[in-house]
Design a protein around this motif. Structure first.
Motif, short mmCIF file in Angstrom:
data_model
loop_
_atom_site.label_atom_id
_atom_site.label_comp_id
_atom_site.label_asym_id
_atom_site.label_seq_id
_atom_site.Cartn_x
_atom_site.Cartn_y
_atom_site.Cartn_z
N ASP A 1 24.41 -30.87 -41.80
CA ASP A 1 23.28 -31.45 -41.97
C ASP A 1 23.14 -32.36 -40.43
O ASP A 1 22.01 -33.26 -40.64
CB ASP A 1 24.38 -32.17 -42.94
CG ASP A 1 25.60 -34.22 -42.63
OD1 ASP A 1 26.37 -32.44 -41.81
OD2 ASP A 1 25.45 -34.22 -42.78
N TYR A 2 24.39 -32.93 -39.39
CA TYR A 2 24.23 -33.68 -38.16
C TYR A 2 23.65 -32.95 -37.86
O TYR A 2 22.54 -34.32 -36.99
CB TYR A 2 25.54 -34.23 -37.93
CG TYR A 2 24.95 -34.37 -36.22
CD1 TYR A 2 24.70 -35.60 -36.20
CD2 TYR A 2 25.43 -33.73 -35.45
CE1 TYR A 2 24.32 -36.37 -35.25
CE2 TYR A 2 25.34 -33.91 -33.97
CZ TYR A 2 25.19 -35.55 -34.19
OH TYR A 2 24.48 -35.99 -32.56
N TYR B 1 19.88 -33.16 -38.96
CA TYR B 1 18.95 -34.21 -38.49
C TYR B 1 18.38 -34.64 -37.08
O TYR B 1 17.69 -35.53 -37.07
CB TYR B 1 20.51 -35.68 -39.40
CG TYR B 1 20.29 -37.39 -38.75
CD1 TYR B 1 18.77 -37.98 -39.47
CD2 TYR B 1 20.44 -37.96 -37.94
CE1 TYR B 1 19.04 -39.38 -39.22
CE2 TYR B 1 20.74 -39.15 -37.90
CZ TYR B 1 19.79 -40.06 -38.35
OH TYR B 1 19.20 -41.62 -38.14
N SER C 1 24.36 -36.35 -47.67
CA SER C 1 24.62 -36.88 -47.03
C SER C 1 24.35 -37.56 -46.12
O SER C 1 23.65 -38.46 -46.83
CB SER C 1 23.81 -35.34 -45.36
OG SER C 1 23.80 -35.89 -44.45
N LYS C 2 25.13 -38.44 -45.27
CA LYS C 2 25.02 -39.77 -44.88
C LYS C 2 23.61 -40.80 -43.97
O LYS C 2 23.48 -41.69 -44.15
CB LYS C 2 26.59 -39.99 -44.36
CG LYS C 2 26.75 -39.27 -43.16
CD LYS C 2 27.91 -40.06 -42.93
CE LYS C 2 27.94 -39.41 -41.07
NZ LYS C 2 29.47 -39.41 -40.07
N TYR C 3 23.14 -38.94 -43.91
CA TYR C 3 21.92 -39.26 -43.28
C TYR C 3 21.24 -38.76 -44.08
O TYR C 3 19.73 -39.71 -43.02
CB TYR C 3 22.18 -37.98 -42.41
CG TYR C 3 22.94 -38.33 -41.34
CD1 TYR C 3 23.16 -38.84 -40.16
CD2 TYR C 3 23.77 -36.47 -41.61
CE1 TYR C 3 24.45 -39.01 -39.30
CE2 TYR C 3 24.90 -36.64 -40.41
CZ TYR C 3 25.22 -37.84 -38.85
OH TYR C 3 26.35 -37.85 -38.60
N ASP D 1 18.76 -42.86 -43.47
CA ASP D 1 17.51 -42.87 -42.93
C ASP D 1 16.81 -41.96 -42.49
O ASP D 1 15.84 -42.30 -42.63
CB ASP D 1 18.46 -42.98 -41.63
CG ASP D 1 17.75 -42.92 -40.35
OD1 ASP D 1 17.66 -44.69 -39.82
OD2 ASP D 1 17.47 -42.52 -39.22
N ALA D 2 17.07 -40.70 -43.08
CA ALA D 2 15.85 -39.47 -42.65
C ALA D 2 15.03 -39.83 -43.69
O ALA D 2 13.56 -39.80 -43.92
CB ALA D 2 16.76 -38.41 -43.16
#
Length: 266
Positions: A107-108, A111, A157-159, A162-163
């Protein structure tokens, strides 16, 4: 004889160009995977991304299996991103996604791919401080697609937060780009083309701030084209949705034939 010497010299120089200088000493010869990784990490901390990439590439080549090689692939993509080399960062990210689609940190990588495209700016733009809405929208769309794939595949996802914010910005910017083109057409008297661009904004980006100005440009274009019924229809939509817009109270000066040119002040 002279011709033979020249030929041999040319072949030698060509070999050097292909295989490198045979007298050049590789300082990393004999290094363990741990040392290569440590030196690469140190270079990353020092922002010496070229050296870091070199160490990570050697690590991958000499020790292609195991966690160090896998981490090296991630770090190479990040190093290219930090260098501002978007194309290389995206290529490295795509390669990682293809080879390791189920990696816990994939996932990172999605991102990072979105970030690399999001931050891509040309040399001319940097020098001229060109507004982002004036740019070719291709990179903006590619960035949006990468972020969208992230939130679709990995909604937890932790992103994602922001995404999502960046996607909102990208949509607004893409809509602003279309308005920029519409104003370009208006200045050149291509009123039908301007209307079509504005329709595209309203249909494709209906939740963006650009819709308000798109309606103003459409009213101006219909006025200049002399299409009164479409002008009045668009004015009604505009007044209903944006009753507090100051242009709603504007009256036509009697000496001005085509008075609705508000798009010039947008």
């Amino acid at each position: 004889m002279k011709r033979s010497v020249a030929l041999i010299l040319a072949l030698f120089l060509s070999a050097c160009a292909i295989f490198g200088d045979p007298t050049e000493i590789d300082e990393t010869k004999g290094w363990s995977v741990q040392r290569l990784n440590t030196e690469a990490e140190t270079s990353m901390r020092n922002r010496d991304y070229d050296k870091a990439i070199g160490y990570y590439e050697k690590l991958k080549s000499r020790y292609p299996h195991g966690r160090y090689a896998l981490q090296a692939e991630l770090e190479i993509a990040y190093a290219y991103y930090k260098k501002g080399e978007a194309a290389s960062a995206i290529a490295a990210a795509d390669r990682f996604i293809k080879l390791h689609p189920h990696h816990p940190n994939v996932d990172y990588v999605y991102y990072l791919k979105g970030l690399a495209t999001f931050n891509e700016r040309g040399i001319v733009e940097k020098l001229t401080a060109q507004d982002i809405s004036d740019r070719d929208p291709k990179a903006l769309r590619e960035s949006f697609a990468a972020f969208k794939e992230l939130i679709t595949r990995f909604p937890n996802s932790k992103y994602v937060k922001d995404a999502t914010a960046r996607m909102t910005y990208l949509v607004n910017t893409l809509a602003a780009h279309e308005l920029h083109v519409a104003r370009y057409y208006m200045k050149r008297g291509a009123y039908v083309a301007a209307v079509n661009r504005c329709k595209f904004v309203i249909e494709t980006y209906p939740e963006t701030p650009a819709v308000e100005n798109a309606l103003i440009i459409m009213i101006s274009a219909y006025d200049l084209l002399g299409i009164e019924d479409l002008k009045q229809d668009t004015m009604r939509v505009f007044k209903t949705n944006y009753p507090n817009n100051p242009f709603n109270g504007t009256a036509a000066p009697p000496e001005q034939k085509s008075w609705w040119k508000f798009w010039e002040s947008l």
